[in-house]
Write an enzyme that holds these catalytic residues in place. Structure first.
Site, PDB file in Angstrom:
ATOM      1  CG  ASP A  51      47.538 -37.771 -13.198  1.00 39.57           C
ATOM      2  OD1 ASP A  51      47.615 -36.743 -13.491  1.00 39.57           O
ATOM      3  OD2 ASP A  51      47.016 -38.794 -13.743  1.00 39.57           O
ATOM      4  CG  ASP A  85      67.765 -35.925 -24.450  1.00 38.95           C
ATOM      5  OD1 ASP A  85      67.472 -35.011 -23.833  1.00 38.95           O
ATOM      6  OD2 ASP A  85      67.364 -37.107 -23.987  1.00 38.95           O
ATOM      7  CD  GLU A 139      45.009 -33.643 -11.877  1.00 39.64           C
ATOM      8  OE1 GLU A 139      44.928 -33.066 -13.069  1.00 39.64           O
ATOM      9  OE2 GLU A 139      44.959 -34.865 -12.244  1.00 39.64           O
ATOM     10  CG  ASP A 147      68.598 -34.891 -18.225  1.00 40.07           C
ATOM     11  OD1 ASP A 147      69.061 -33.953 -17.041  1.00 40.07           O
ATOM     12  OD2 ASP A 147      69.384 -34.949 -19.277  1.00 40.07           O
ATOM     13  CG  ASP A 153      68.787 -31.851 -22.384  1.00 36.98           C
ATOM     14  OD1 ASP A 153      68.954 -32.913 -21.663  1.00 36.98           O
ATOM     15  OD2 ASP A 153      69.018 -31.476 -23.432  1.00 36.98           O
TER      16      ASP A 153
HETATM   17  C1  NOJ Z   1      46.251 -34.735 -15.119  1.00 35.36           C
HETATM   18  C2  NOJ Z   1      47.758 -34.611 -15.256  1.00 35.36           C
HETATM   19  O1  NOJ Z   1      47.943 -33.421 -14.870  1.00 35.36           O
HETATM   20  C3  NOJ Z   1      47.662 -34.637 -16.983  1.00 35.36           C
HETATM   21  O2  NOJ Z   1      48.929 -33.853 -17.524  1.00 35.36           O
HETATM   22  C4  NOJ Z   1      47.376 -35.694 -17.630  1.00 35.36           C
HETATM   23  O3  NOJ Z   1      47.367 -35.754 -18.988  1.00 35.36           O
HETATM   24  C5  NOJ Z   1      46.111 -36.504 -17.172  1.00 35.36           C
HETATM   25  N1  NOJ Z   1      45.966 -36.291 -15.671  1.00 35.36           N
HETATM   26  C6  NOJ Z   1      46.197 -37.957 -17.273  1.00 35.36           C
HETATM   27  O4  NOJ Z   1      47.153 -38.588 -16.542  1.00 35.36           O
END
Ligand code: NOJ
Length: 560
Positions: free
Chosen positions: A222, A40, A283, A44, A36
């Site tokens: 994701d 805050d 993922e 970042d 950071d």
């Molecule tokens: C997988 C991500 O790694 C996780 O952190 C997130 O909550 C979910 N997908 C939803 O986007």
């Protein structure tokens, strides 16, 4: 924007065709918990940039940054309101440009997180959808459906959110009458896009190009198994033994639908428009390496996280099996295997590998969890597990803080928890806050150097003073020193790109040869003899008689 050269000393060297991602060690930065600069208490982008030299020193090839785009932070940035801007919490677009340039100057590639399954409910499109007429083009970008029951008062189907509770929320029309429901596989603030709509495809091509034009080297995608839902959205409840992210044996109508692959073929072509070799990493929580490999066929993504490997316990036979399956499955489609032990969604492996009771994925650990880990054993095993992992051919992912040996933080007060899992299950599951606590840099500084003001969005345990990076630097026995040595030897020996041969091994032992190096991990109860040769790296000291102790691994250059 530039792409990095193969080494820091030669940043201008051409990279086209290097396929760096095949063997790369990729370090995950969770921006809110890394460094950071503003004080805050939330990490970042300038904070990250200021620490890149330390990652270069550690020896990583690339960083993957969890989302830093505009977001109300209901799911720590995985709820994106504007995909092409930086959230003020983390900085500005100029800060992102500076980070990318500085990383490249250090020879470090940059992967950003792309969240295409859902947006934030604060995204302009969702706000437009709420204000628009039923059946309008604005609503057609998301999955709105009429409810069941006499007056539409029941959700359209029985799907459950990954974070607990129903996967549907009913809207109120602008005129105050109850309206249809929208699907959200995650939090109610994360409406799922409708990927049957060509406008959604067009928008994501634009987003990919926006970041590619800024010089990023790839995307971690994701929920890459979730975008396409089965026609008709049929009822479905997951079997009890399936994990929260879709790793169950039976395919749900919202995970791993065939149509999803066409999206990645399209994105593959977008990336191929660019110079250098940019990469997509899926993922996709799937039960087997064989199923995961479908995401990395030659015209789709370049990498997919190996969650079957991550979820394999500390068991030699099971590890041998999953390594075998992974090398075969990924090899069959010409993709590199990937390996990962920790990330921001799972219990850190320094704790997970020494749990004393079952802990289903997504439940997390907290003060009242059964089967708390044994800390010293967890760290001993984590060091051995990482040495084993980094010897495997392919690409490996590290999660910030594991190089310090950080354990899961279990003792977090209820009132500081922020994971939506905790709220949506009414505290039944602790969720993921315990692996997201800001990491320690300097033992003597406020917030252990995480933040100049001493603020930290999740409190750091006092014991982390001893684990601070500066406390470990120069200590040959520290976990940080081990990671630096592993990465240096991995690079020098070109592990990750080498051949692979299993070696005969006793029960409880995993042993293989890769290139000139023999990797031996002892997961058994007692010490085992080592072959004669030069020990290149050991995860813990060898016994006085030269044997390899339990829960210890080595890389050896065996004498011929
Ligand atoms: C997988 C991500 O790694 C996780 O952190 C997130 O909550 C979910 N997908 C939803 O986007």
């Amino acid at each position: 924007m530039t792409s990095p050269g193969p080494s820091a000393s030669d940043p201008a060297a051409p990279t086209t065709g290097s396929e760096w991602w095949r063997t790369a060690v990729i370090y995950q930065i969770y921006p809110r918990s890394f460094a950071d600069s503003s004080g805050d208490g939330i990490g970042d982008l300038p904070g990250i940039t200021s620490r890149l030299a330390e990652l270069a020193d550690l020896g990583v090839d690339a960083v993957w940054l969890s989302p830093f785009m505009t977001s109300p932070q209901k799911d720590a940035g995985y709820d994106v309101a504007d995909y092409c801007d930086v959230d003020p919490l983390f900085g500005t677009l100029a800060d992102a440009d500076a980070l990318i340039a500085e990383a490249h100057a250090h020879g470090i590639r940059v992967i950003v997180d792309l969240v295409p399954n859902h947006s934030s409910d604060q995204h302009r499109w969702f706000q437009e959808a709420l204000a628009a007429e039923p059946g309008s083009a604005a609503r057609a970008r998301y999955l709105f459906r009429e409810g069941r029951g006499e007056n539409g008062e029941l959700p359209p189907n029985n799907w459950e959110s990954v974070f607990g509770g129903p996967a549907w929320t009913r809207i109120t029309e602008p005129d105050g009458t109850p309206g249809p429901w929208y699907l959200h596989l995650f939090d109610a603030t994360q409406p799922d896009f409708d990927w049957t709509n060509p406008e959604v495809h067009e928008e994501f091509r634009r987003i990919l190009r926006f970041w590619l034009d800024r010089g990023v080297d790839g995307f971690r995608v994701d929920v890459a198994h979730g975008l396409v839902k089965a026609d008709g959205l049929p009822d479905y409840l997951p079997p009890a033994d399936s994990d929260s992210m879709g790793g169950g044996a039976v395919a749900a109508p919202y995970w791993a639908q065939d149509g999803v692959h066409e999206i990645y073929r399209d994105w593959h072509r977008v990336l191929a428009e660019y110079d250098g070799d940019r990469a997509l990493c899926a993922e996709a929580w799937l039960p087997t390496p064989e199923k995961t490999a479908l995401w990395v066929r030659p015209d789709e993504m370049h990498q997919a996280f190996n969650f079957p490997y991550l979820t394999t316990g500390w068991d030699a036979e099971k590890l041998r099996a999953v390594i075998d399956e992974s090398l075969t499955a990924f090899g069959d489609v010409g993709a590199p295997a990937t390996w990962v032990l920790s990330n921001h969604d799972v219990v850190r492996h320094a704790s997970r590998l020494a749990l004393t009771a079952e802990n289903p994925q997504g439940h997390g650990l907290g003060p009242s969890s059964p089967g708390k880990p044994i800390p010293a054993l967890g760290l001993q095993r984590a060091r051995a597990a990482t040495l084993l992992m980094l010897g495997l051919p392919g690409s490996a992912y590290l999660y910030q803080g594991e190089e310090l040996g950080l354990p899961e933080v279990i003792e977090l007060d209820d009132h500081v928890r922020q994971d939506p899992t905790w709220f949506r299950t009414g505290g039944e599951r602790y969720g993921r806050d315990g692996c997201r606590v800001p990491i320690p840099w300097e033992a003597g500084a406020p917030a252990f150097g995480f933040s100049p003001s001493g603020a930290s969005w999740l409190p750091q345990p006092d014991e982390w003073r001893d684990l601070a990076r500066d406390a470990q630097r120069g200590d040959e026995t520290s976990t940080l020193s081990l990671y630096r040595r592993m990465l240096a030897v991995r690079r020098a020996e070109r592990l990750g790109g080498g051949t692979f041969t299993w070696l005969e091994a006793a029960e409880g032992v995993v042993a293989f040869r890769t290139g000139d190096v023999t990797v031996i991990a002892n997961l058994g109860q007692t010490g085992i003899p080592l072959p004669a040769g030069e020990v290149l790296v050991a995860s813990a000291p060898l016994a006085a008689d030269g044997t390899l102790p339990a829960d210890t691994a080595v890389w050896v250059r065996v004498a011929e």
